[in-house]
Motif scaffolding. Structure first.
Motif, mmCIF file in Angstrom:
data_model
loop_
_atom_site.group_PDB
_atom_site.id
_atom_site.type_symbol
_atom_site.label_atom_id
_atom_site.label_comp_id
_atom_site.label_asym_id
_atom_site.label_seq_id
_atom_site.Cartn_x
_atom_site.Cartn_y
_atom_site.Cartn_z
ATOM 1 N N GLU A 104 -2.039 -1.541 0.942
ATOM 2 C CA GLU A 104 -2.748 -1.394 2.075
ATOM 3 C C GLU A 104 -2.650 -2.382 2.676
ATOM 4 O O GLU A 104 -2.666 -2.307 4.324
ATOM 5 C CB GLU A 104 -4.323 -0.091 2.238
ATOM 6 N N HIS A 105 -3.068 -3.331 2.253
ATOM 7 C CA HIS A 105 -3.946 -4.830 3.102
ATOM 8 C C HIS A 105 -2.105 -5.427 2.737
ATOM 9 O O HIS A 105 -2.411 -5.857 4.378
ATOM 10 C CB HIS A 105 -4.933 -5.567 2.143
ATOM 11 N N TYR A 106 -1.492 -5.062 2.991
ATOM 12 C CA TYR A 106 -0.426 -5.629 3.278
ATOM 13 C C TYR A 106 0.367 -4.964 4.525
ATOM 14 O O TYR A 106 0.765 -5.427 4.916
ATOM 15 C CB TYR A 106 0.434 -5.913 2.050
ATOM 16 N N ALA A 107 0.369 -3.718 4.332
ATOM 17 C CA ALA A 107 1.157 -3.007 5.374
ATOM 18 C C ALA A 107 0.364 -3.444 6.371
ATOM 19 O O ALA A 107 1.029 -3.228 8.524
ATOM 20 C CB ALA A 107 1.068 -1.651 4.758
ATOM 21 N N ALA A 108 -1.188 -4.009 6.072
ATOM 22 C CA ALA A 108 -2.565 -4.037 8.035
ATOM 23 C C ALA A 108 -1.604 -4.759 8.541
ATOM 24 O O ALA A 108 -1.396 -5.088 9.440
ATOM 25 C CB ALA A 108 -3.450 -3.368 7.147
ATOM 26 N N GLN A 109 -1.149 -6.168 7.771
ATOM 27 C CA GLN A 109 -0.757 -7.045 8.193
ATOM 28 C C GLN A 109 0.638 -6.811 9.388
ATOM 29 O O GLN A 109 1.097 -7.490 10.145
ATOM 30 C CB GLN A 109 -0.175 -7.948 7.253
ATOM 31 N N LEU A 110 1.221 -5.849 8.787
ATOM 32 C CA LEU A 110 2.608 -5.773 9.267
ATOM 33 C C LEU A 110 2.778 -4.237 10.682
ATOM 34 O O LEU A 110 3.333 -4.093 10.937
ATOM 35 C CB LEU A 110 3.810 -5.262 8.316
ATOM 36 N N GLY A 111 1.676 -3.781 10.810
ATOM 37 C CA GLY A 111 1.454 -2.838 11.152
ATOM 38 C C GLY A 111 0.714 -3.400 13.306
ATOM 39 O O GLY A 111 1.972 -2.529 13.423
ATOM 40 N N PRO A 112 0.465 -4.170 13.478
ATOM 41 C CA PRO A 112 0.956 -4.334 14.445
ATOM 42 C C PRO A 112 2.113 -4.642 15.521
ATOM 43 O O PRO A 112 2.669 -4.418 16.957
ATOM 44 C CB PRO A 112 -0.311 -5.794 14.893
ATOM 45 N N ARG A 113 3.116 -5.392 14.697
ATOM 46 C CA ARG A 113 3.792 -5.695 15.583
ATOM 47 C C ARG A 113 5.309 -3.650 14.713
ATOM 48 O O ARG A 113 6.018 -3.857 15.553
ATOM 49 C CB ARG A 113 5.055 -6.433 14.176
ATOM 50 N N TYR A 114 4.858 -3.434 13.785
ATOM 51 C CA TYR A 114 6.063 -1.921 13.352
ATOM 52 C C TYR A 114 4.734 -0.908 13.274
ATOM 53 O O TYR A 114 5.949 -0.388 13.210
ATOM 54 C CB TYR A 114 6.982 -2.376 12.145
ATOM 55 N N GLU A 115 4.062 -1.220 13.810
ATOM 56 C CA GLU A 115 3.341 0.342 14.010
ATOM 57 C C GLU A 115 3.636 0.579 12.850
ATOM 58 O O GLU A 115 3.741 2.207 12.531
ATOM 59 C CB GLU A 115 3.899 0.915 14.774
#
Length: 295
Positions: free
Chosen positions: A243-254
């Protein structure tokens, strides 16, 4: 092959042999030792002559330890480690911590909000400036091998199961879920559609469980979290990510979590070899690490 006793003059050759064995070949050892292949070969030949056995096969087929070489590597590493402990142990009598501290950690651990490795290292530097820490980022399997081969003193990684040969000190919990990309290239994808997408595959207990128990279909082979995330970012695959890693990518890839995603909590631990005494500096850092994560 004539056998001769090892002397203190053979220490350099033993170090070269260990470096070549741990690097799995001369090419990588060349870079690590700043030494030519011819010099590395000469040192290994000297050790083989001393011991009266062939330690490794090297040639067009690659570098491979013999059975004798495997035993020699294990014992040589133990002996060299004991030598390296002399000064730090003597310093410790005077109340001074010194010597190398060899640490290994898995990828992207720093993105977890509960990771406090930097704080523990900073405190170690404050109270023991003569300790020389080195930190290597490795895959899960490479970390296990590095611990067994004594290339690291403390490994920080997820613990799917606990092994008898190692002691595990829990630090924090990392949670893995299946992620997908709802919108890409003008396509809006509902989560029901995403549930039918193939799962990016890497050899991993959670991935195997998702395929066997939760009905996902196997997608392309990938290696590492970055590759899983890249596959998910295409919009054509789903993938298991922390989860913490995916959260880093969230702003760009949603990235979004599948509503019916399985949940895989995994304790992140500091791991040491049970039969290997820790140096004073390693003991101190381990204590600082545990304190940083308790607070």
């Amino acid at each position: 092959m004539k056998k001769m006793d090892l002397t203190e003059r053979d220490l350099r050759s033993l170090r070269v042999f260990c470096a070549a064995a741990q690097a799995s070949g001369f090419a990588a050892a060349e870079r690590a030792l700043s030494m030519s292949k011819a010099s590395i070969s000469r040192h290994i030949n000297d050790v083989e002559a001393r011991l009266g056995v062939k330690l490794c096969e090297r040639g067009p087929g690659g570098f491979q330890l013999t059975e004798s070489g495997t035993v020699a590597l294990r014992v040589a590493l133990e002996a060299l480690e004991s030598l390296e402990r002399i000064k730090p142990e003597v310093d410790a009598v005077r109340g001074v911590l010194s010597g190398p501290l060899l640490l290994g950690t898995s990828e992207h651990v720093l993105t977890h909000e509960d990771c406090h490795i930097p704080e523990a290292l900073a405190e170690l530097q404050r109270i023991a400036p003569l300790v020389r820490p080195s930190l290597s980022v490795m895959t899960f399997n490479d970390l296990g091998a590095a611990l067994s081969e004594r290339r690291v003193q403390i490994a920080i990684r997820g613990a799917y199961k606990r092994m008898r040969a190692f002691r595990h000190y829990p630090l924090f919990t990392e949670t893995h879920r299946v992620f997908y990309r709802p919108a890409t290239a003008g396509v809006i994808r509902e989560h029901d559609d995403a549930r039918a997408l193939p799962l990016a595959y890497r050899p991993h207990p959670f991935v195997e469980d998702a395929l066997a128990v939760h009905g996902f279909t196997q997608g392309p082979d990938v290696s590492g979290l970055e590759a899983v995330a890249t596959a998910v970012a295409t919009g054509h695959y789903v993938g298991l990510l922390p989860e913490h890693y995916a959260a880093q990518l969230g702003p760009r890839y949603e990235f979004a979590v599948l509503p019916d995603s399985p949940v895989y909590p995994m304790p992140f631990c500091a791991i040491v070899e049970e039969a290997r005494p820790l140096s004073r500096s390693a003991e101190t850092f381990l204590q600082l690490l545990l304190e940083a994560h308790r607070s």
